[in-house]
Design an enzyme around this catalytic site. Sequence first.
Site, mmCIF file in Angstrom:
data_model
loop_
_atom_site.group_PDB
_atom_site.id
_atom_site.type_symbol
_atom_site.label_atom_id
_atom_site.label_comp_id
_atom_site.label_asym_id
_atom_site.label_seq_id
_atom_site.Cartn_x
_atom_site.Cartn_y
_atom_site.Cartn_z
ATOM 1 N N CYS A 1 -15.508 10.460 -16.739
ATOM 2 C CA CYS A 1 -15.469 11.901 -16.434
ATOM 3 C C CYS A 1 -14.049 12.408 -16.201
ATOM 4 O O CYS A 1 -13.805 13.615 -16.233
ATOM 5 C CB CYS A 1 -16.339 12.218 -15.228
ATOM 6 S SG CYS A 1 -18.067 11.811 -15.483
ATOM 7 N N HIS B 1 -14.038 18.957 -11.950
ATOM 8 C CA HIS B 1 -15.074 18.308 -12.747
ATOM 9 C C HIS B 1 -16.434 18.813 -12.259
ATOM 10 O O HIS B 1 -16.705 18.857 -11.062
ATOM 11 C CB HIS B 1 -14.955 16.796 -12.594
ATOM 12 C CG HIS B 1 -16.089 16.040 -13.190
ATOM 13 N ND1 HIS B 1 -16.604 16.345 -14.432
ATOM 14 C CD2 HIS B 1 -16.811 14.993 -12.717
ATOM 15 C CE1 HIS B 1 -17.601 15.516 -14.689
ATOM 16 N NE2 HIS B 1 -17.751 14.692 -13.667
ATOM 17 N N ASN C 1 -23.575 17.614 -15.534
ATOM 18 C CA ASN C 1 -22.321 16.884 -15.650
ATOM 19 C C ASN C 1 -22.149 16.425 -17.098
ATOM 20 O O ASN C 1 -22.846 15.512 -17.546
ATOM 21 C CB ASN C 1 -22.375 15.687 -14.683
ATOM 22 C CG ASN C 1 -21.134 14.821 -14.739
ATOM 23 O OD1 ASN C 1 -20.319 14.929 -15.649
ATOM 24 N ND2 ASN C 1 -20.999 13.930 -13.766
#
Length: 322
Positions: free
Chosen positions: A112, A247, A277
């Site tokens: 990520c 994020h 996500n």
Amino acid sequence: MRAKIIGTGSCLPPKIVTNDDLAKTVETSDEWIRARTGIQERRVSDEATATSDLAIVAAEKALAKAKMPAGELDLIIVGTTSPDTLFPSVACIVQDKLQAHKAAAFDVSAACSGFNFALTVAASFIETGTYKNILVIGADTLTKYLDWTDRGTCILFGDGAGAVVLTRSNDDSGILASWLKAEGSLGRYLVMPGGGSRDPEEKHGRFIKMDGKEVFKFAVRVLEESVGEVLKLAQLELKDIDLLIPHQANSRIVDHVTKKIGLPKEKVYVNLQKYGNTSAASIPIALDEALADGKIKKGDLIVLSGFGAGLTAGANVIKWGV
Ligand code: UT7
């Protein structure tokens, strides 16, 4: 010499999976997922769609906005941990499809945080004068690696891609500072055990395994740390920031940290309610949307901050220049 973003683009697969859809197959509820994560729905790619398919569309949009023909690219870097194949890299597939004949191409594996790592590498190549025009993409299709019976992970992730085109800045705008970090000793908390050279036959499964609580603790710690450290490197203070793009993992992580450091809600961009996500794609998708929403104007100071498997974290400060 600074690196400056001159075009952004994003791509999301059309299929929407809502929390209620998930509640039909796993013991969860829309109420629980919203309260614990902020996520309302996510995009899921179909069987025929691989990471490069989303990456190419995002890249074409970013190049069109930058008014740069693909043939002028010197380098393509893709942040991804869900490549179409272990090799060739997604970056090489994109290079071929875009006919970016001049460009070198490689992937960066930082989960990520992949976009922050790829952007930092790209900025360094421009700052040293090695390359002039670089395409940076964050793209992942982690829904293909979910155990849809594990309610601790299947509710979190979605698919997507985001891209930016970088070139040499001719003024004081651009990427002012970058900060990267790895804590490999915590890697066991977020793992894809199968499919690598340790387990090529995927005996341990090709599904994401996560200790959500431990990753949560890491995320709140490093989100705060990354913002502080990257601002220090840029010799800026929190009050100078116009927009933080964190994020997009969990609104509780974002709310907790921004409240603690005292950054007002209107200076934080959040779109995770729509996409969940999307791993390395989350920050470039949010950047592209923030621009489309008119949340960023010339001269604004923006911080991009990511965290993820590795465990890794990274942040970049940008003075927006277009
Ligand atoms: O890019 C980085 C990627 N990873 C992350 O960002 C993950 C960070 N961690 C998280 O976001 C959170 O830890 C989760 C959202 C994954 C879990 O939230 P939590 O508040 O840490 O829940 P928990 O694991 O402590 O579970 C609390 C309860 C448990 O039940 P009991 O033992 O209290 O009876 C779980 O079994 O909630 C239960 N639970 C659920 N219930 C309904 C866990 N997942 C679910 C679910 N629906 N999906």
